[in-house]
Design a protein around this motif. Structure first.
Motif, PDB file in Angstrom:
ATOM      1  N   LEU A  99       0.817  -1.351   0.020  1.00  0.00           N
ATOM      2  CA  LEU A  99       0.084   0.130   0.046  1.00  0.00           C
ATOM      3  C   LEU A  99       0.977   1.179  -0.158  1.00  0.00           C
ATOM      4  CD1 LEU A  99      -2.700  -0.948   2.648  1.00  0.00           C
ATOM      5  CD2 LEU A  99      -2.983  -0.781   0.183  1.00  0.00           C
ATOM      6  N   LEU A 100       2.238   0.872   0.204  1.00  0.00           N
ATOM      7  CA  LEU A 100       2.883   2.384   0.162  1.00  0.00           C
ATOM      8  C   LEU A 100       3.282   2.929  -1.055  1.00  0.00           C
ATOM      9  CD1 LEU A 100       6.058   0.957   2.637  1.00  0.00           C
ATOM     10  CD2 LEU A 100       4.323   2.444   3.233  1.00  0.00           C
ATOM     11  N   ALA A 101       3.321   4.441  -1.006  1.00  0.00           N
ATOM     12  CA  ALA A 101       3.662   5.025  -2.535  1.00  0.00           C
ATOM     13  C   ALA A 101       4.668   4.198  -3.243  1.00  0.00           C
ATOM     14  CB  ALA A 101       3.844   6.430  -2.213  1.00  0.00           C
ATOM     15  N   SER A 102       5.786   3.978  -2.810  1.00  0.00           N
ATOM     16  CA  SER A 102       6.749   3.032  -3.670  1.00  0.00           C
ATOM     17  C   SER A 102       7.084   2.004  -2.775  1.00  0.00           C
ATOM     18  CB  SER A 102       8.023   4.100  -3.842  1.00  0.00           C
ATOM     19  OG  SER A 102       7.946   5.214  -3.096  1.00  0.00           O
ATOM     20  N   PRO A 103       6.509   0.717  -2.850  1.00  0.00           N
ATOM     21  CA  PRO A 103       6.531  -0.657  -2.273  1.00  0.00           C
ATOM     22  C   PRO A 103       8.022  -0.969  -2.300  1.00  0.00           C
ATOM     23  CG  PRO A 103       4.700  -0.581  -3.474  1.00  0.00           C
ATOM     24  CD  PRO A 103       5.421   0.776  -3.870  1.00  0.00           C
ATOM     25  N   PRO A 104       8.640  -1.355  -1.532  1.00  0.00           N
ATOM     26  CA  PRO A 104       9.899  -1.971  -1.625  1.00  0.00           C
ATOM     27  C   PRO A 104       9.957  -3.170  -2.385  1.00  0.00           C
ATOM     28  CG  PRO A 104       9.303  -2.277   0.569  1.00  0.00           C
ATOM     29  CD  PRO A 104       8.446  -1.246  -0.021  1.00  0.00           C
ATOM     30  N   GLN A 105      11.113  -3.673  -2.829  1.00  0.00           N
ATOM     31  CA  GLN A 105      10.947  -5.071  -3.764  1.00  0.00           C
ATOM     32  C   GLN A 105      11.265  -5.930  -2.544  1.00  0.00           C
ATOM     33  OE1 GLN A 105      14.506  -5.551  -6.028  1.00  0.00           O
ATOM     34  NE2 GLN A 105      14.092  -7.890  -5.737  1.00  0.00           N
ATOM     35  N   VAL A 106      10.076  -6.960  -2.391  1.00  0.00           N
ATOM     36  CA  VAL A 106      10.246  -8.189  -1.492  1.00  0.00           C
ATOM     37  C   VAL A 106      11.093  -9.395  -2.145  1.00  0.00           C
ATOM     38  CG1 VAL A 106       9.030  -9.803  -0.313  1.00  0.00           C
ATOM     39  CG2 VAL A 106       8.143  -7.495  -0.371  1.00  0.00           C
ATOM     40  N   HIS A 107      12.218  -9.682  -1.521  1.00  0.00           N
ATOM     41  CA  HIS A 107      13.191 -10.674  -2.043  1.00  0.00           C
ATOM     42  C   HIS A 107      12.525 -12.025  -1.645  1.00  0.00           C
ATOM     43  CE1 HIS A 107      16.700 -12.665  -3.097  1.00  0.00           C
ATOM     44  NE2 HIS A 107      16.654 -13.235  -2.037  1.00  0.00           N
ATOM     45  N   CYS A 108      12.348 -12.344  -0.338  1.00  0.00           N
ATOM     46  CA  CYS A 108      11.758 -13.539  -0.141  1.00  0.00           C
ATOM     47  C   CYS A 108      11.130 -13.716   1.461  1.00  0.00           C
ATOM     48  CB  CYS A 108      12.772 -14.688   0.071  1.00  0.00           C
ATOM     49  SG  CYS A 108      13.917 -14.396   1.205  1.00  0.00           S
TER      50      CYS A 108
END
Ligand code: SAM
Length: 306
Positions: free
Chosen positions: A22-31
């Protein structure tokens, strides 16, 4: 933000993934990482779930580990430290936290600004007192405080109770702690003498029905108050003898639903408060409620009109 690894593939971890998205720029989720072998090898929204050993293969600076495991956090924190990860640098707790009271109540945030330099209490303790003062508007009886110092908590109560038609009785020597138990108390006679009765009078001047009783409590209690009932009493005296005197005077004078709040009950700096309160309530049916702020609250268990 660095790419993240979510530690915890249960409902806390999946809820965290939804919040991140939901964040304006969601972080990349690795695992995801999870200690439960039944979850390892599966995926959540396309992200693989690995066992904790996977972290040994990942350089510590490449990813931020967000730990979403509820009350198991301390255990996971120790494991991550053992792997050489540093809290707040390589990993951090990411479970949902309660909102700050100032964010819920703009009126309280404004009040805090006006209390700077006037009170020794932390914002979380002030938030408790503020809410109790609001509740006290609907409870019969007067308001009192023993331990006024520069008037910060007195001003807070006066503001929260403005227009409720309740007398506010304030007790302090205005020359500091009158006496202390040298074997128990960490404060000494004369501590908190850097205040001024005149300044406190001026501070509270806009609030009618405020009565300041300078001198040592309980000797300064006027006879007219001996038959008075109280809706809210704030005790902030820091030492054993004064706290015990407050218990003896006020506990039997609370209105049904009336409340007695002690500051410093759980603080190492004021062992006399806990000693006095515990001693007073030993053998009595009701016990005060210990709050995570370090305050203790007793309320008269009478029916409260709502
Ligand atoms: C920690 S200060 C109060 C702080 C204040 N509530 C605030 O908002 O920062 C403790 C005060 O208790 C007062 N005090 C302690 N025992 C007392 C007693 N028996 N009678 C009157 N005042 C007392 C001291 O004079 C001192 O001003």
């Amino acid at each position: 933000m660095k790419p993240v690894i979510i530690y915890g593939a249960g409902c806390q971890g999946t809820a965290l993934l939804r919040r991140l998205n939901l964040l304006a720029s969601p972080p990349q989720v690795h695992c995801f990482i999870d200690g439960n072998p039944a979850r390892q090898g599966q995926t959540i929204a396309g992200h693989p779930i690995h066992g904790p050993d996977y972290l040994k293969t990942v350089p510590s600076d490449e990813y931020l580990i967000l730990v979403a495991v509820g009350r198991h956090y301390v255990h996971i924190r120790d494991r991550l430290r053992a792997l050489g990860r540093k809290e707040h640098l390589h990993f951090q707790q990411a479970d949902p936290q309660p909102a700050d009271f100032t964010a819920l109540q703009p009126e309280f945030a404004d009040l805090l600004e006006d209390l700077r330099g006037l009170t020794l209490l932390s914002d979380d303790r002030l938030a408790i007192l503020f809410q109790l003062a609001h509740m006290a508007r609907h409870i019969p009886g007067a308001i009192a405080e023993v331990g006024v110092y520069r008037g910060g908590t007195a001003l807070l109560m006066a503001r929260a109770l403005a227009g409720a038609g309740k007398p506010l009785h304030l007790f302090d020597t205005f020359s500091g702690i009158p006496e202390a138990d040298t074997d128990l108390d960490h404060h000494c006679p004369g501590d908190f003498n850097d205040t001024s009765l005149e300044k406190v009078r001026r501070l509270l001047d806009p609030f009618p029905d405020t009565h300041i009783h300078p001198g040592r409590f309980p000797e300064t209690v006027p006879d007219t108050l001996r038959d008075q009932c109280f809706a809210l009493v704030h005790v902030d005296v820091d030492v054993y003898g004064s706290a015990l005197d407050c218990c003896a005077f006020f506990a039997s004078r609370l209105s049904p639903g009336g409340m007695l709040l002690w500051d410093d009950y759980g603080f190492e700096s004021c062992p006399g408060i806990r000693r006095a309160v515990d001693e007073f309530f030993t053998g009595k049916e009701q016990r005060p409620l210990y709050l995570p702020t370090g305050q203790a609250l007793f309320w008269h268990p009478g029916a409260i009109a709502v």
